[in-house]
Design a protein around this motif. Structure first.
Motif, short mmCIF file in Angstrom:
data_model
loop_
_atom_site.label_atom_id
_atom_site.label_comp_id
_atom_site.label_asym_id
_atom_site.label_seq_id
_atom_site.Cartn_x
_atom_site.Cartn_y
_atom_site.Cartn_z
N ASP A 9 19.56 -14.34 105.15
CA ASP A 9 19.04 -15.56 105.75
C ASP A 9 17.70 -15.96 105.15
O ASP A 9 17.44 -17.13 104.90
CB ASP A 9 18.96 -15.43 107.27
N MET A 12 18.31 -17.30 101.60
CA MET A 12 18.90 -18.64 101.70
C MET A 12 17.84 -19.67 102.06
O MET A 12 17.82 -20.76 101.49
CB MET A 12 20.02 -18.64 102.74
N LEU A 19 24.68 -22.43 104.69
CA LEU A 19 25.81 -21.52 104.77
C LEU A 19 27.07 -22.12 104.16
O LEU A 19 27.78 -21.45 103.40
CB LEU A 19 26.05 -21.13 106.23
N ASN A 20 27.35 -23.38 104.47
CA ASN A 20 28.56 -24.02 103.95
C ASN A 20 28.55 -24.10 102.43
O ASN A 20 29.54 -23.77 101.78
CB ASN A 20 28.75 -25.42 104.55
N SER A 23 28.86 -20.53 100.91
CA SER A 23 30.20 -19.96 101.07
C SER A 23 31.17 -20.58 100.07
O SER A 23 32.03 -19.88 99.51
CB SER A 23 30.71 -20.10 102.49
N ASN A 30 33.14 -19.12 105.60
CA ASN A 30 31.92 -19.29 106.40
C ASN A 30 31.77 -18.17 107.42
O ASN A 30 30.67 -17.69 107.64
CB ASN A 30 31.96 -20.63 107.15
N LEU A 33 30.69 -14.90 105.67
CA LEU A 33 29.32 -15.01 105.18
C LEU A 33 28.34 -15.03 106.35
O LEU A 33 27.26 -14.44 106.28
CB LEU A 33 29.17 -16.27 104.33
N SER A 34 28.72 -15.67 107.45
CA SER A 34 27.88 -15.68 108.64
C SER A 34 27.72 -14.27 109.21
O SER A 34 26.62 -13.88 109.61
CB SER A 34 28.47 -16.61 109.69
N LYS A 37 25.32 -12.50 106.95
CA LYS A 37 23.97 -13.03 107.15
C LYS A 37 23.33 -12.48 108.41
O LYS A 37 22.14 -12.19 108.44
CB LYS A 37 24.04 -14.56 107.21
N ASN A 38 24.13 -12.30 109.44
CA ASN A 38 23.61 -11.81 110.72
C ASN A 38 23.66 -10.29 110.86
O ASN A 38 23.34 -9.76 111.92
CB ASN A 38 24.36 -12.48 111.87
#
Length: 71
Positions: A9, A12, A19-20, A23, A30, A33-34, A37-38
């Motif tokens: 994050d 980015m 994110l979009n 990805s 998405n 990748l989310s 990221k988390n």
């Protein structure tokens, strides 16, 4: 045992990429990748890590960080 902290994050945000867009460029959904990221994953494919580094212009250490239990 230590742990791995995912800093995707932050990278980015530094690169001003959403994110979009990321990805699509990496070729990962998405949702996946989310989760990455988390920090809700227990593994990452080297091919995904390579693609992220190429697109974001960074090193793996910019995305992944090791923290010992003592920290």
């Amino acid at each position: 045992m230590g742990r791995i902290i995912v800093r995707l994050d932050r990278v980015m945000a530094d690169r001003k990429i959403g994110l979009n867009e990321l990805s699509e460029q990496v070729g990962v959904s998405n949702v996946n990748l989310s989760k990455l990221k988390n920090g809700h994953v227990s593994a990452i494919r080297f091919s995904t890590l390579i693609a992220l580094c190429e697109i974001l212009g960074c090193q793996p250490g910019d995305i992944l960080e090791y923290a010992s239990d003592e920290e």
